[in-house]
Design a protein around this motif. Structure first.
Motif, PDB file in Angstrom:
ATOM      1  N   LEU A 117       0.856  -1.185   0.000  1.00 34.45           N
ATOM      2  CA  LEU A 117       0.000   0.000   0.000  1.00 34.45           C
ATOM      3  C   LEU A 117       0.895   1.238   0.000  1.00 34.45           C
ATOM      4  O   LEU A 117       1.255   1.787   1.022  1.00 34.45           O
ATOM      5  CB  LEU A 117      -0.940  -0.001   1.206  1.00 34.45           C
ATOM      6  N   ASP A 118       1.253   1.659  -1.218  1.00 34.60           N
ATOM      7  CA  ASP A 118       2.187   2.781  -1.359  1.00 34.60           C
ATOM      8  C   ASP A 118       1.450   4.105  -1.147  1.00 34.60           C
ATOM      9  O   ASP A 118       0.338   4.297  -1.643  1.00 34.60           O
ATOM     10  CB  ASP A 118       2.785   2.751  -2.773  1.00 34.60           C
ATOM     11  N   GLY A 119       2.092   4.997  -0.390  1.00 36.13           N
ATOM     12  CA  GLY A 119       1.478   6.300  -0.140  1.00 36.13           C
ATOM     13  C   GLY A 119       0.444   6.241   0.962  1.00 36.13           C
ATOM     14  O   GLY A 119      -0.450   7.077   1.065  1.00 36.13           O
ATOM     15  N   ILE A 210       7.864  16.858  -8.130  1.00 36.14           N
ATOM     16  CA  ILE A 210       8.971  16.717  -7.184  1.00 36.14           C
ATOM     17  C   ILE A 210       8.552  17.414  -5.902  1.00 36.14           C
ATOM     18  O   ILE A 210       7.776  18.370  -5.949  1.00 36.14           O
ATOM     19  CB  ILE A 210      10.292  17.329  -7.754  1.00 36.14           C
ATOM     20  N   ASN A 211       9.010  16.936  -4.759  1.00 34.29           N
ATOM     21  CA  ASN A 211       8.676  17.594  -3.494  1.00 34.29           C
ATOM     22  C   ASN A 211       9.573  18.817  -3.337  1.00 34.29           C
ATOM     23  O   ASN A 211      10.735  18.717  -2.906  1.00 34.29           O
ATOM     24  CB  ASN A 211       8.887  16.641  -2.312  1.00 34.29           C
ATOM     25  N   GLU A 212       9.064  19.973  -3.706  1.00 26.66           N
ATOM     26  CA  GLU A 212       9.880  21.191  -3.701  1.00 26.66           C
ATOM     27  C   GLU A 212      10.271  21.625  -2.291  1.00 26.66           C
ATOM     28  O   GLU A 212      11.136  22.476  -2.109  1.00 26.66           O
ATOM     29  CB  GLU A 212       9.156  22.324  -4.440  1.00 26.66           C
ATOM     30  N   ARG A 243       2.815  19.366 -10.163  1.00 29.77           N
ATOM     31  CA  ARG A 243       1.786  18.450  -9.651  1.00 29.77           C
ATOM     32  C   ARG A 243       2.487  17.396  -8.790  1.00 29.77           C
ATOM     33  O   ARG A 243       3.308  16.638  -9.315  1.00 29.77           O
ATOM     34  CB  ARG A 243       1.046  17.746 -10.798  1.00 29.77           C
ATOM     35  N   TYR A 244       2.214  17.379  -7.497  1.00 22.62           N
ATOM     36  CA  TYR A 244       2.872  16.416  -6.605  1.00 22.62           C
ATOM     37  C   TYR A 244       1.891  15.965  -5.537  1.00 22.62           C
ATOM     38  O   TYR A 244       1.468  16.750  -4.704  1.00 22.62           O
ATOM     39  CB  TYR A 244       4.114  17.033  -5.935  1.00 22.62           C
ATOM     40  N   ILE A 245       1.514  14.675  -5.595  1.00 23.17           N
ATOM     41  CA  ILE A 245       0.503  14.154  -4.672  1.00 23.17           C
ATOM     42  C   ILE A 245       1.159  13.559  -3.432  1.00 23.17           C
ATOM     43  O   ILE A 245       0.576  13.487  -2.366  1.00 23.17           O
ATOM     44  CB  ILE A 245      -0.360  13.090  -5.397  1.00 23.17           C
ATOM     45  N   SER A 247       2.156  10.489  -3.438  1.00 24.74           N
ATOM     46  CA  SER A 247       1.846   9.060  -3.550  1.00 24.74           C
ATOM     47  C   SER A 247       2.393   8.644  -4.904  1.00 24.74           C
ATOM     48  O   SER A 247       1.852   9.026  -5.942  1.00 24.74           O
ATOM     49  CB  SER A 247       0.317   8.889  -3.481  1.00 24.74           C
ATOM     50  N   MET A 248       3.486   7.852  -4.883  1.00 27.57           N
ATOM     51  CA  MET A 248       4.217   7.589  -6.137  1.00 27.57           C
ATOM     52  C   MET A 248       3.303   7.039  -7.226  1.00 27.57           C
ATOM     53  O   MET A 248       3.365   7.468  -8.377  1.00 27.57           O
ATOM     54  CB  MET A 248       5.367   6.618  -5.883  1.00 27.57           C
ATOM     55  N   VAL A 249       2.438   6.071  -6.838  1.00 30.24           N
ATOM     56  CA  VAL A 249       1.582   5.436  -7.847  1.00 30.24           C
ATOM     57  C   VAL A 249       0.686   6.483  -8.502  1.00 30.24           C
ATOM     58  O   VAL A 249       0.542   6.518  -9.727  1.00 30.24           O
ATOM     59  CB  VAL A 249       0.737   4.309  -7.207  1.00 30.24           C
ATOM     60  N   ILE A 263      10.303  13.059 -10.145  1.00 28.93           N
ATOM     61  CA  ILE A 263      11.686  13.058  -9.648  1.00 28.93           C
ATOM     62  C   ILE A 263      11.702  12.877  -8.139  1.00 28.93           C
ATOM     63  O   ILE A 263      11.033  13.614  -7.418  1.00 28.93           O
ATOM     64  CB  ILE A 263      12.394  14.394  -9.981  1.00 28.93           C
ATOM     65  N   TYR A 264      12.429  11.854  -7.660  1.00 27.09           N
ATOM     66  CA  TYR A 264      12.753  11.773  -6.243  1.00 27.09           C
ATOM     67  C   TYR A 264      14.265  11.556  -6.153  1.00 27.09           C
ATOM     68  O   TYR A 264      14.734  10.429  -6.144  1.00 27.09           O
ATOM     69  CB  TYR A 264      11.987  10.704  -5.471  1.00 27.09           C
ATOM     70  N   PRO A 265      15.044  12.621  -6.105  1.00 30.52           N
ATOM     71  CA  PRO A 265      16.509  12.478  -6.221  1.00 30.52           C
ATOM     72  C   PRO A 265      17.177  12.246  -4.876  1.00 30.52           C
ATOM     73  O   PRO A 265      16.513  12.231  -3.828  1.00 30.52           O
ATOM     74  CB  PRO A 265      16.905  13.846  -6.772  1.00 30.52           C
ATOM     75  N   GLY A 273      18.337   8.922  -2.036  1.00 28.94           N
ATOM     76  CA  GLY A 273      16.921   9.200  -2.279  1.00 28.94           C
ATOM     77  C   GLY A 273      16.069   8.453  -1.267  1.00 28.94           C
ATOM     78  O   GLY A 273      16.575   7.888  -0.292  1.00 28.94           O
ATOM     79  N   LYS A 274      14.772   8.424  -1.490  1.00 27.99           N
ATOM     80  CA  LYS A 274      13.864   7.799  -0.513  1.00 27.99           C
ATOM     81  C   LYS A 274      13.270   6.491  -1.044  1.00 27.99           C
ATOM     82  O   LYS A 274      12.995   5.576  -0.280  1.00 27.99           O
ATOM     83  CB  LYS A 274      12.723   8.761  -0.191  1.00 27.99           C
ATOM     84  N   LEU A 275      13.042   6.405  -2.343  1.00 25.42           N
ATOM     85  CA  LEU A 275      12.269   5.292  -2.903  1.00 25.42           C
ATOM     86  C   LEU A 275      13.113   4.031  -3.022  1.00 25.42           C
ATOM     87  O   LEU A 275      14.307   4.086  -3.320  1.00 25.42           O
ATOM     88  CB  LEU A 275      11.681   5.706  -4.254  1.00 25.42           C
ATOM     89  N   TYR A 279      10.740  -2.749  -4.972  1.00 26.57           N
ATOM     90  CA  TYR A 279       9.269  -2.805  -5.096  1.00 26.57           C
ATOM     91  C   TYR A 279       8.653  -1.445  -5.385  1.00 26.57           C
ATOM     92  O   TYR A 279       7.446  -1.272  -5.314  1.00 26.57           O
ATOM     93  CB  TYR A 279       8.641  -3.390  -3.818  1.00 26.57           C
ATOM     94  N   GLU A 280       9.463  -0.437  -5.685  1.00 25.31           N
ATOM     95  CA  GLU A 280       8.918   0.841  -6.158  1.00 25.31           C
ATOM     96  C   GLU A 280       9.579   1.224  -7.493  1.00 25.31           C
ATOM     97  O   GLU A 280       8.927   1.257  -8.526  1.00 25.31           O
ATOM     98  CB  GLU A 280       9.153   1.944  -5.103  1.00 25.31           C
ATOM     99  N   CYS A 281      10.903   1.482  -7.490  1.00 23.01           N
ATOM    100  CA  CYS A 281      11.510   2.045  -8.701  1.00 23.01           C
ATOM    101  C   CYS A 281      11.639   1.058  -9.856  1.00 23.01           C
ATOM    102  O   CYS A 281      11.340   1.411 -11.007  1.00 23.01           O
ATOM    103  CB  CYS A 281      12.876   2.634  -8.349  1.00 23.01           C
TER     104      CYS A 281
HETATM  105  P1  P6P Z   1       7.850  12.732   0.398  1.00 24.56           P
HETATM  106  C1  P6P Z   1       4.987   7.515   0.029  1.00 24.56           C
HETATM  107  O1  P6P Z   1       5.402   7.488   1.396  1.00 24.56           O
HETATM  108  C2  P6P Z   1       6.249   7.410  -0.810  1.00 24.56           C
HETATM  109  O2  P6P Z   1       6.930   6.231  -0.529  1.00 24.56           O
HETATM  110  C3  P6P Z   1       5.890   7.502  -2.284  1.00 24.56           C
HETATM  111  O3  P6P Z   1       4.651   6.954  -2.566  1.00 24.56           O
HETATM  112  C4  P6P Z   1       5.931   8.989  -2.554  1.00 24.56           C
HETATM  113  O4  P6P Z   1       6.275   9.301  -3.889  1.00 24.56           O
HETATM  114  C5  P6P Z   1       7.023   9.480  -1.596  1.00 24.56           C
HETATM  115  O5  P6P Z   1       7.091   8.533  -0.522  1.00 24.56           O
HETATM  116  C6  P6P Z   1       6.697  10.851  -1.019  1.00 24.56           C
HETATM  117  O6  P6P Z   1       7.785  11.232  -0.186  1.00 24.56           O
HETATM  118  O7  P6P Z   1       9.200  12.791   1.089  1.00 24.56           O
HETATM  119  O8  P6P Z   1       7.768  13.679  -0.769  1.00 24.56           O
HETATM  120  O9  P6P Z   1       6.671  12.856   1.330  1.00 24.56           O
END
Ligand code: P6P
Length: 331
Positions: A117-119, A210-212, A243-245, A247-249, A263-265, A273-275, A279-281
């Motif tokens: 359950l991503d995000g 991208i998370n600015e 546009r940044y929700i 939630s990667m999906v 972009i999640y650098p 990075g975080k991802l 099972y994500e990238c």
């Molecule tokens: P941030 C959700 O926790 C997640 O793993 C991805 O679904 C999403 O793209 C990313 O982290 C969001 O991370 O640091 O921008 O809140």
């Protein structure tokens, strides 16, 4: 009347797409579909029964586990265990992979990795979330217990990958290396029906994701690219739309349909990075490449990265070909 094609029919029809087509991967994919339908049911009623909110537990990532994270994880594990086609499963929610013990499962030719359950931190605010899956053929000997090496394969070794997005509608998008197809759940018949055949991402787009809030912690090249996206230049279709929700999906799915770059650098806080790659990238990279896009760490193709640990993180830039190529010139 147009005949509706269900996902189960489609998977069986396209069985010849699967290497070593003996029906096992078909059954494995159908097991994932069934689990996804149950997760969808749980997600949709989350506000009504006491399954929203957090548990007292943290996963290996140090992230607080939401109740639905644990429910989705258990559903995927039991679907894989009872299906018998997978000999092991890895998940964002479990420190270690689960190596099934039964005689049936040890005969399984595949291993499956999930972000169940991503995000999920978005559940309580009713924002789209998703399930991501990645499937490999095992490296270990059939009949024996699987091992970690079965999961530490490069993304280019995947035999199938996909995601389910629980949004305004519930969609399942997957690839087995012969293009990308999208299916929308019709709740009236409980079936995923082919709604987006042969999905391709536009070579260009106007959306950057991208998370600015991480701007101060980004390498200079990414800061420069964000500044580039905001310049008023009609000749190059800028400024782009942010546009940044979170939630990667959901972010990935919107960009796949409309064109764009996600972009999640690496940052000074998270040098890789975080991802997570397993099972994500990697699964999202497989889909992105099959849809005609690019998926890179900024230094190499994501699906060429060697894995050394199960929950390995990797920087991630993926989306429309021309947008990613332009972005890479800033690095
Ligand atoms: P941030 C959700 O926790 C997640 O793993 C991805 O679904 C999403 O793209 C990313 O982290 C969001 O991370 O640091 O921008 O809140």
């Amino acid at each position: 009347m147009s005949t509706v094609k269900t996902l189960s029919e489609f998977i069986i029809e396209r069985q010849e797409d699967f290497p070593y087509a003996t029906g096992e991967l078909t059954r494995l994919l159908n097991d994932i579909v069934i689990a996804s339908k149950i997760i969808n049911r749980e997600v949709n009623k989350a506000g009504l029964v006491n399954i929203i909110g957090a548990t007292e537990n943290e996963n290996i990532q140090g992230e607080t586990q939401q109740k639905l994270d644990v429910i989705a994880d258990n559903l995927m594990i039991s679907a894989m265990r009872s299906g018998g086609e997978a000999c092991a499963i890895a998940s964002e929610e479990n420190d270690h992979a689960v190596f099934f013990d039964s005689v049936l499962s040890k005969q399984g030719n595949y291993v499956a990795a999930f972000d169940p359950l991503d995000g999920s931190s978005n559940i309580d605010v009713n924002v789209s979330i998703g399930t991501i899956f990645s499937i490999f053929r095992r490296k270990s000997k059939v009949g024996e217990k699987a091992n970690l090496e079965d999961f530490l394969q490069k993304g280019s070794e995947q035999v199938a990958a996909g995601y389910v997005v629980y949004g305004s509608s519930t969609m399942l998008v997957y690839t087995t290396g012969n293009g990308v197809n999208g299916f929308t759940l019709d709740p009236s018949i409980g079936e995923f029906c082919l709604s987006h055949p042969n999905m391709k991402i536009k070579e260009d787009g106007k959306i950057y994701s991208i998370n600015e809030g991480n701007y101060p912690f980004l390498p200079e090249g990414f800061q420069k690219y964000i500044d580039y996206c905001k310049v008023d230049d009609k000749a190059t279709n800028r400024p782009y739309s942010a546009r940044y929700i979170g939630s990667m999906v959901a972010d990935f799915h919107r960009n796949l349909i409309k064109g764009g770059i996600f972009i999640y650098p690496e940052t000074t806080k998270a040098p890789n990075g975080k991802l997570r790659i397993l099972y994500e990238c990697n699964p999202m990279a497989f889909i992105m490449e099959q849809a005609g896009g690019i998926a890179t760490t900024g230094k190499q193709r994501i699906m060429d990265v060697e894995l050394t640990e199960l929950h390995q993180r990797v920087p991630c830039i993926m989306g429309s070909k021309n947008m990613v190529e332009k972005m890479l010139t800033f690095l």
